[in-house]
Design a protein around this motif. Sequence first.
Motif, mmCIF file in Angstrom:
data_model
loop_
_atom_site.group_PDB
_atom_site.id
_atom_site.type_symbol
_atom_site.label_atom_id
_atom_site.label_comp_id
_atom_site.label_asym_id
_atom_site.label_seq_id
_atom_site.Cartn_x
_atom_site.Cartn_y
_atom_site.Cartn_z
ATOM 1 N N THR A 43 0.744 -1.237 -0.039
ATOM 2 C CA THR A 43 -0.318 0.211 0.278
ATOM 3 C C THR A 43 0.959 1.168 -0.146
ATOM 4 N N TYR A 44 0.395 2.222 -1.180
ATOM 5 C CA TYR A 44 1.262 3.215 -1.033
ATOM 6 C C TYR A 44 0.187 4.509 -1.232
ATOM 7 N N THR A 45 0.922 5.907 -0.953
ATOM 8 C CA THR A 45 0.330 6.959 -1.692
ATOM 9 C C THR A 45 0.966 7.561 -2.238
ATOM 10 N N VAL A 46 -0.367 7.965 -3.403
ATOM 11 C CA VAL A 46 -0.716 8.783 -4.464
ATOM 12 C C VAL A 46 0.754 10.685 -4.450
ATOM 13 N N ARG A 47 1.484 10.735 -4.596
ATOM 14 C CA ARG A 47 2.160 11.504 -4.439
ATOM 15 C C ARG A 47 1.662 13.132 -5.350
ATOM 16 N N ALA A 48 1.455 12.559 -6.622
ATOM 17 C CA ALA A 48 0.771 13.529 -7.974
ATOM 18 C C ALA A 48 0.209 12.219 -9.355
ATOM 19 N N VAL A 49 -0.304 13.097 -9.661
ATOM 20 C CA VAL A 49 -0.832 13.134 -10.958
ATOM 21 C C VAL A 49 -1.028 14.108 -12.060
ATOM 22 N N ARG A 50 -0.326 13.909 -13.175
ATOM 23 C CA ARG A 50 -0.885 14.471 -14.683
ATOM 24 C C ARG A 50 -1.408 14.285 -14.867
ATOM 25 N N GLN A 51 -2.091 14.790 -16.218
ATOM 26 C CA GLN A 51 -2.661 14.274 -17.221
ATOM 27 C C GLN A 51 -2.191 14.106 -18.968
ATOM 28 N N ASP A 52 -0.986 15.646 -18.603
ATOM 29 C CA ASP A 52 -0.122 15.802 -19.904
ATOM 30 C C ASP A 52 0.988 15.816 -19.901
ATOM 31 N N PRO A 53 1.915 14.737 -19.829
ATOM 32 C CA PRO A 53 0.569 13.345 -20.245
ATOM 33 C C PRO A 53 0.902 12.227 -18.795
ATOM 34 N N PRO A 54 -0.113 11.568 -19.468
ATOM 35 C CA PRO A 54 -0.949 10.473 -18.316
ATOM 36 C C PRO A 54 0.656 10.271 -17.413
ATOM 37 N N GLU A 55 0.628 11.189 -16.281
ATOM 38 C CA GLU A 55 1.398 10.410 -15.058
ATOM 39 C C GLU A 55 1.348 9.922 -13.694
ATOM 40 N N LEU A 56 1.787 9.010 -12.906
ATOM 41 C CA LEU A 56 1.590 9.023 -11.751
ATOM 42 C C LEU A 56 2.833 9.290 -11.073
ATOM 43 N N ASP A 57 3.427 9.618 -9.559
ATOM 44 C CA ASP A 57 4.330 9.614 -9.110
ATOM 45 C C ASP A 57 4.253 8.790 -7.751
ATOM 46 N N ILE A 58 4.814 8.061 -7.471
ATOM 47 C CA ILE A 58 5.197 7.032 -6.203
ATOM 48 C C ILE A 58 6.608 7.500 -5.528
ATOM 49 N N ASP A 59 6.149 7.986 -3.987
ATOM 50 C CA ASP A 59 7.579 8.070 -3.564
ATOM 51 C C ASP A 59 8.111 6.657 -2.785
ATOM 52 N N PHE A 60 8.880 6.583 -2.642
ATOM 53 C CA PHE A 60 9.467 4.672 -2.079
ATOM 54 C C PHE A 60 10.582 5.157 -0.908
ATOM 55 N N ALA A 61 10.119 5.376 0.219
ATOM 56 C CA ALA A 61 11.107 4.967 1.022
ATOM 57 C C ALA A 61 12.283 4.190 0.998
ATOM 58 N N LEU A 62 13.255 4.124 1.087
ATOM 59 C CA LEU A 62 14.021 3.044 0.920
ATOM 60 C C LEU A 62 14.367 2.595 2.353
ATOM 61 N N HIS A 63 14.823 1.453 2.611
ATOM 62 C CA HIS A 63 15.590 0.469 3.401
ATOM 63 C C HIS A 63 16.075 -0.146 3.593
ATOM 64 N N GLY A 64 17.195 -0.560 2.110
ATOM 65 C CA GLY A 64 18.018 -1.509 1.936
ATOM 66 C C GLY A 64 17.391 -2.771 0.869
ATOM 67 N N ASP A 65 17.123 -2.874 1.786
ATOM 68 C CA ASP A 65 16.673 -5.028 1.014
ATOM 69 C C ASP A 65 15.974 -5.527 2.309
ATOM 70 N N LEU A 66 15.234 -4.827 3.294
ATOM 71 C CA LEU A 66 14.473 -5.098 3.534
ATOM 72 C C LEU A 66 13.465 -5.171 3.306
ATOM 73 N N GLY A 67 13.129 -4.980 2.125
ATOM 74 C CA GLY A 67 10.990 -5.493 1.962
ATOM 75 C C GLY A 67 11.622 -4.912 0.122
ATOM 76 N N PRO A 68 10.704 -6.178 -0.615
ATOM 77 C CA PRO A 68 10.530 -6.157 -1.362
ATOM 78 C C PRO A 68 10.032 -4.703 -2.163
ATOM 79 N N ALA A 69 9.473 -3.503 -1.516
ATOM 80 C CA ALA A 69 9.112 -2.547 -2.568
ATOM 81 C C ALA A 69 10.286 -1.593 -2.173
ATOM 82 N N SER A 70 11.046 -1.621 -1.735
ATOM 83 C CA SER A 70 12.469 -1.222 -1.384
ATOM 84 C C SER A 70 13.511 -1.124 -2.524
ATOM 85 N N ARG A 71 13.542 -2.531 -1.970
ATOM 86 C CA ARG A 71 14.638 -3.002 -3.249
ATOM 87 C C ARG A 71 14.472 -3.188 -4.687
ATOM 88 N N TRP A 72 12.590 -3.201 -5.143
ATOM 89 C CA TRP A 72 12.285 -3.112 -6.239
ATOM 90 C C TRP A 72 12.088 -1.587 -6.660
#
Length: 266
Positions: free
Chosen positions: A84-113
Amino acid sequence: MSQMPYGFFHPRVVRVEHVSPTLRRVVLGGQEIAGVVSGGLDQRLKIFLPHPGQDAPVLPDVLDLDWYARWRQLDPDVRGIMRTYTVRAVRQDPPELDIDFALHGDLGPASRWAQHARPGDRLSLLAPVVADNGGVDFRPPEDTDWILLTADVTALPALAAILGSLPPGTPVRAFIGVPHPDDRIALPTEADARISWDPADLTTAAFPPGTPYAWLAGEAATVRGQRRHLVNDRGFSRAAVTFSGYWRRGTTEDDLLEAAAAEAAA
């Protein structure tokens, strides 16, 4: 509600941006992103990540009211890794969506990805397609005179979005904890905001007069403690405090999902 408030989307990474030592922004694109609707400033969505060796995450074939049960029936070593994450921003021209990931090394699959994400990489989203979607917590009542915000680094993107969209002159007190001094990112706002990067200041800070509304987000035990302080020691109405545990120390989201499923089946 006449339609499912969420839909599956399958974007690709357009670019990756360095926000701070702990925050990495992944910008997702593709024409279908135009269908994503953000219902608020702390809009939640689900991301699904591929396992190592997979080109794309494996999901149920159909999105309906039973999608979660069908996702759970898939082999955990094969099905898309859900977070589960929050949307940082959505834009329409062009269509883009930003997600900010908190990095904590390889301790979790989302941070690793996120650490290794490159343009062209694929993931999937379960994202809102209508504004009234149940995935928004920041909802100050109309009689609110001033706003209190708290966050750790996982909730900092949502706090930044909230601050950036408040009406000019809105009195705000914000208390933020981050793991690295350079995570103290700029927080543009037209609100009358006083920002402390030491969450402990919450216990001694002077508050403005009037009716408050508090939004607390971050590690679950921490936000519960902050809520108790505001209600028991500062006289906040319980109804005036919204609190969200974005994560729980010592527990993965997979653990929480399994516990919730076990409780529902009991």
